[in-house]
Each structure stands twice: as C-alpha cells, then as structure tokens.
Design a protein around this motif. Structure first.
Motif, PDB file in Angstrom:
ATOM      1  N   ALA A  75       2.746  -5.845  -6.491  1.00 23.84           N
ATOM      2  CA  ALA A  75       2.331  -6.771  -5.603  1.00 23.84           C
ATOM      3  C   ALA A  75       3.175  -8.204  -6.009  1.00 23.84           C
ATOM      4  CB  ALA A  75       0.871  -7.127  -5.433  1.00 23.84           C
ATOM      5  N   THR A  76       2.988  -8.597  -7.137  1.00 26.44           N
ATOM      6  CA  THR A  76       3.910  -9.949  -7.371  1.00 26.44           C
ATOM      7  C   THR A  76       4.637  -9.642  -8.607  1.00 26.44           C
ATOM      8  OG1 THR A  76       1.860 -10.716  -8.577  1.00 26.44           O
ATOM      9  CG2 THR A  76       2.057 -11.172  -6.538  1.00 26.44           C
ATOM     10  N   VAL A  77       5.557 -10.588  -8.889  1.00 21.43           N
ATOM     11  CA  VAL A  77       6.442 -10.656 -10.005  1.00 21.43           C
ATOM     12  C   VAL A  77       6.599 -12.065 -10.373  1.00 21.43           C
ATOM     13  CG1 VAL A  77       8.874  -9.995 -11.204  1.00 21.43           C
ATOM     14  CG2 VAL A  77       7.506  -8.402  -9.549  1.00 21.43           C
ATOM     15  N   ASN A  78       6.465 -12.520 -11.547  1.00 23.69           N
ATOM     16  CA  ASN A  78       6.436 -13.693 -11.922  1.00 23.69           C
ATOM     17  C   ASN A  78       7.522 -13.755 -13.198  1.00 23.69           C
ATOM     18  OD1 ASN A  78       5.072 -16.020 -10.145  1.00 23.69           O
ATOM     19  ND2 ASN A  78       3.506 -14.070 -10.448  1.00 23.69           N
ATOM     20  N   PHE A  79       8.632 -14.544 -13.233  1.00 26.19           N
ATOM     21  CA  PHE A  79       9.376 -14.665 -14.230  1.00 26.19           C
ATOM     22  C   PHE A  79      10.260 -15.816 -14.162  1.00 26.19           C
ATOM     23  CE2 PHE A  79      13.266 -13.621 -16.904  1.00 26.19           C
ATOM     24  CZ  PHE A  79      12.734 -13.310 -18.161  1.00 26.19           C
ATOM     25  N   GLY A  80      10.075 -17.021 -14.879  1.00 30.43           N
ATOM     26  CA  GLY A  80      10.878 -18.131 -14.911  1.00 30.43           C
ATOM     27  C   GLY A  80      10.786 -18.662 -13.328  1.00 30.43           C
ATOM     28  N   ALA A  81      11.956 -18.992 -12.521  1.00 27.50           N
ATOM     29  CA  ALA A  81      11.607 -19.601 -11.097  1.00 27.50           C
ATOM     30  C   ALA A  81      11.319 -18.233 -10.200  1.00 27.50           C
ATOM     31  CB  ALA A  81      13.066 -20.176 -10.946  1.00 27.50           C
ATOM     32  N   ILE A  82      11.216 -16.872 -10.705  1.00 25.69           N
ATOM     33  CA  ILE A  82      11.053 -15.924  -9.802  1.00 25.69           C
ATOM     34  C   ILE A  82       9.651 -15.928  -9.690  1.00 25.69           C
ATOM     35  CG2 ILE A  82      10.951 -13.509  -9.632  1.00 25.69           C
ATOM     36  CD1 ILE A  82      13.458 -13.288 -11.130  1.00 25.69           C
ATOM     37  N   SER A  85       6.299 -12.248  -3.747  1.00 29.25           N
ATOM     38  CA  SER A  85       5.247 -11.201  -3.604  1.00 29.25           C
ATOM     39  C   SER A  85       5.654 -10.130  -2.517  1.00 29.25           C
ATOM     40  CB  SER A  85       3.975 -11.966  -2.767  1.00 29.25           C
ATOM     41  OG  SER A  85       3.345 -12.733  -3.684  1.00 29.25           O
ATOM     42  N   SER A  86       5.080  -8.947  -2.522  1.00 26.78           N
ATOM     43  CA  SER A  86       5.707  -7.851  -1.750  1.00 26.78           C
ATOM     44  C   SER A  86       4.546  -6.726  -1.308  1.00 26.78           C
ATOM     45  CB  SER A  86       6.807  -7.260  -2.374  1.00 26.78           C
ATOM     46  OG  SER A  86       6.523  -6.641  -3.587  1.00 26.78           O
ATOM     47  N   GLN A  87       4.859  -6.099  -0.307  1.00 30.81           N
ATOM     48  CA  GLN A  87       3.972  -4.943  -0.049  1.00 30.81           C
ATOM     49  C   GLN A  87       4.522  -3.695  -0.598  1.00 30.81           C
ATOM     50  OE1 GLN A  87       1.128  -5.509   1.316  1.00 30.81           O
ATOM     51  NE2 GLN A  87       1.405  -7.533   1.281  1.00 30.81           N
ATOM     52  N   ASN A  88       3.705  -2.399  -0.276  1.00 34.81           N
ATOM     53  CA  ASN A  88       4.152  -1.197  -0.831  1.00 34.81           C
ATOM     54  C   ASN A  88       5.520  -0.561  -0.280  1.00 34.81           C
ATOM     55  OD1 ASN A  88       4.139   1.231  -2.078  1.00 34.81           O
ATOM     56  ND2 ASN A  88       2.217   1.782  -1.442  1.00 34.81           N
ATOM     57  N   SER A  89       6.250  -0.027  -1.177  1.00 33.18           N
ATOM     58  CA  SER A  89       7.553   0.438  -0.763  1.00 33.18           C
ATOM     59  C   SER A  89       8.115   1.446  -1.863  1.00 33.18           C
ATOM     60  CB  SER A  89       8.713  -0.694  -0.379  1.00 33.18           C
ATOM     61  OG  SER A  89       9.013  -1.314  -1.487  1.00 33.18           O
ATOM     62  N   VAL A 111       3.685  -8.971 -13.985  1.00 30.60           N
ATOM     63  CA  VAL A 111       3.791  -7.944 -12.974  1.00 30.60           C
ATOM     64  C   VAL A 111       2.407  -7.589 -12.639  1.00 30.60           C
ATOM     65  CG1 VAL A 111       4.593  -6.194 -11.850  1.00 30.60           C
ATOM     66  CG2 VAL A 111       5.956  -7.396 -13.828  1.00 30.60           C
ATOM     67  N   ASN A 112       1.968  -8.006 -11.323  1.00 32.61           N
ATOM     68  CA  ASN A 112       0.510  -7.385 -10.828  1.00 32.61           C
ATOM     69  C   ASN A 112       0.876  -6.276  -9.935  1.00 32.61           C
ATOM     70  OD1 ASN A 112       0.033 -10.783 -11.332  1.00 32.61           O
ATOM     71  ND2 ASN A 112      -1.703  -9.294 -11.715  1.00 32.61           N
ATOM     72  N   SER A 113      -0.186  -5.474 -10.003  1.00 34.49           N
ATOM     73  CA  SER A 113      -0.018  -4.192  -9.087  1.00 34.49           C
ATOM     74  C   SER A 113      -0.874  -4.417  -7.748  1.00 34.49           C
ATOM     75  CB  SER A 113      -0.541  -2.781  -9.559  1.00 34.49           C
ATOM     76  OG  SER A 113      -1.828  -2.804  -9.784  1.00 34.49           O
ATOM     77  N   GLY A 114      -0.806  -3.856  -6.745  1.00 34.03           N
ATOM     78  CA  GLY A 114      -1.764  -4.009  -5.573  1.00 34.03           C
ATOM     79  C   GLY A 114      -3.312  -3.918  -5.783  1.00 34.03           C
ATOM     80  N   ASN A 115      -3.313  -2.878  -6.888  1.00 39.87           N
ATOM     81  CA  ASN A 115      -4.679  -2.609  -7.026  1.00 39.87           C
ATOM     82  C   ASN A 115      -4.902  -2.667  -8.852  1.00 39.87           C
ATOM     83  OD1 ASN A 115      -6.082  -1.490  -4.602  1.00 39.87           O
ATOM     84  ND2 ASN A 115      -4.139  -0.384  -4.661  1.00 39.87           N
ATOM     85  N   ASP A 116      -5.050  -3.952  -9.008  1.00 41.22           N
ATOM     86  CA  ASP A 116      -5.159  -4.026 -10.637  1.00 41.22           C
ATOM     87  C   ASP A 116      -6.193  -3.366 -11.442  1.00 41.22           C
ATOM     88  OD1 ASP A 116      -2.673  -5.394 -11.208  1.00 41.22           O
ATOM     89  OD2 ASP A 116      -3.346  -7.647 -10.967  1.00 41.22           O
ATOM     90  N   SER A 117      -7.159  -3.320 -10.493  1.00 44.44           N
ATOM     91  CA  SER A 117      -8.194  -2.785 -11.320  1.00 44.44           C
ATOM     92  C   SER A 117      -8.382  -1.441 -11.611  1.00 44.44           C
ATOM     93  CB  SER A 117      -9.774  -2.858 -10.367  1.00 44.44           C
ATOM     94  OG  SER A 117      -9.556  -2.134  -8.929  1.00 44.44           O
ATOM     95  N   TRP A 118      -7.382  -0.424 -11.018  1.00 44.48           N
ATOM     96  CA  TRP A 118      -7.257   0.750 -11.464  1.00 44.48           C
ATOM     97  C   TRP A 118      -7.113   1.154 -13.127  1.00 44.48           C
ATOM     98  CZ3 TRP A 118      -3.800   3.968  -7.303  1.00 44.48           C
ATOM     99  CH2 TRP A 118      -4.604   3.545  -5.954  1.00 44.48           C
ATOM    100  N   GLY A 119      -7.660   2.083 -13.548  1.00 45.10           N
ATOM    101  CA  GLY A 119      -7.525   2.100 -15.083  1.00 45.10           C
ATOM    102  C   GLY A 119      -6.335   2.910 -15.480  1.00 45.10           C
ATOM    103  N   SER A 120      -5.698   3.496 -14.540  1.00 41.67           N
ATOM    104  CA  SER A 120      -4.368   4.406 -14.619  1.00 41.67           C
ATOM    105  C   SER A 120      -2.975   3.848 -14.534  1.00 41.67           C
ATOM    106  CB  SER A 120      -4.444   5.738 -14.016  1.00 41.67           C
ATOM    107  OG  SER A 120      -5.772   6.488 -14.425  1.00 41.67           O
TER     108      SER A 120
END
Length: 206
Positions: A75-82, A85-89, A111-120
């Motif tokens: 869902a999101t990537v943050n690294f320095g100036a990067i 956010s994006s959707q599923n692909s 790096v965040n996933s669209g569903n960070d609460s998933w345990g897998s």
C-alpha cells in the motif's frame, strides 16, 4: 601591430572559446555544470543525468520478472524522498520515482501492506548495490520481516562499496512465506523504485 594571441593575456582571442581557454592551443574552458550542456560534469553520474540536481539516469539493466496479484498488496513505500501509495496489482514499475542516497548514510525503509493487521504477512526488500541486474549479492537483501502483522521496517545503511549512479530498489509482499526478488507466485505483489547513489563526504583528519 596586433598582439599574437596567448592563453595568458586575459582576452578571448584567436580561436579561444572563452577568456584564455578552449580552442586549439589553450586548456579547455571550465563550464558551470548544468543538466542540459551535453557533458557529464558536476556530480552527474552520466551525461546530463543523475547526481544531486539532474533527473535520474535511465538504466538499461534488465531485471528478473516478478509479482502476481493476490488478496493483500503493497500500500505504501517510504524511503528517503520516496513516499508512494498504490493499490493492488501484480507488478508496479515505479522507477520514475527516486531518492538520492549517500554512501555511509542510514535511511529507514518502511513498507505497509493493504491489510497490516493480517498475521501472515511477510515483506521483503532488496537494492542492487553493484548494479549488475540482480538482487542476490551479499548485503542486497535490506528488508525481510518475520511472518506477522504490522509494517515492514528496516534501517538501511548505504554501503561504501555501492556503485555510484542509479540503481533499483525492489519491495515485495507475500502471504505466509518469505518472498524472493524474482518469480511469479500467488499473492505476492512487487514494486520497483530508483535509488541514486553518490559518494560520502571525506572525513576530516584528526
């Protein structure tokens, strides 16, 4: 009579292209580096690209195919100036998005996933430090969280051995198992970004 042109007379004469420089006899003129002068100068990593001022250089390096669309995703990537956010692909070529990094610096990759609460969830990240078109060299895996919930977070130290210029950051989501940087398996999205590496400052002698 007209003086014979020299490279030390303080005048642009003869076939000089600047004052006492250029032409067939004098040393080349030192131009102020720009991103449009057709010369690799300043801290550019190639002609009119890279470095701290110009757009990233386009790399012709070919990377392995990876990614397949699943239920969860990046869902999101943050690294320095990067900060993207994006959707599923299955795969996103985001190499037009870049950040400048300096050898020896420490930068947080999140790096965040669209569903960070998933345990897998498992999230991996790689940077091709030697620009050889793969992510399998020592130190190129920069992120691999254990299976669980939450974001993938790692502190990335830019190696002093990293090749300067534009290279690639790859991040990947996978359900349950550790992802690899290549191949298409169910449920693991891939995104690529550009990293522009430059040299660190010279230490002050003590």
């Amino acid at each position: 009579s007209t003086p014979t042109p020299t490279c030390t007379d303080g005048i642009q004469n003869g076939d000089e292209t600047g004052v006492d420089c250029g032409g067939s006899s004098c040393s080349p003129c030192q131009a102020t580096p720009t991103c449009t002068d057709g010369i690799q100068n300043g801290d550019e990593t190639d002609v009119d690209c890279g470095g701290s001022s110009c757009t990233p250089c386009q790399t012709s390096t070919s990377y392995c195919v990876a990614g397949n669309q699943g239920s969860n995703y990046i869902a999101t990537v943050n690294f320095g100036a990067i900060s993207h956010s994006s959707q599923n692909s299955d795969y996103s070529d985001n190499t037009s998005i870049s950040t400048n990094v300096t050898k020896g610096a420490s930068i947080t990759l999140t790096v965040n996933s669209g569903n960070d609460s998933w345990g897998s969830n498992v999230i991996g990240g790689w940077i091709d430090w030697n620009q050889n078109g793969d992510f399998g060299d020592p130190g190129e895996e920069v992120l691999m969280i254990p299976r669980g919930s939450g974001a993938g977070i790692a502190t990335v130290v830019i190696p002093n051995t990293a090749l300067e210029g534009t290279t690639r950051l790859r991040v990947r989501y996978r359900w349950w198992s550790n992802p690899s940087p290549c191949g298409a398996t169910e449920g693991d999205e891939v995104e690529d970004y550009s990293i522009v590496v430059s040299g660190g400052s010279t230490p002050t002698p003590t």
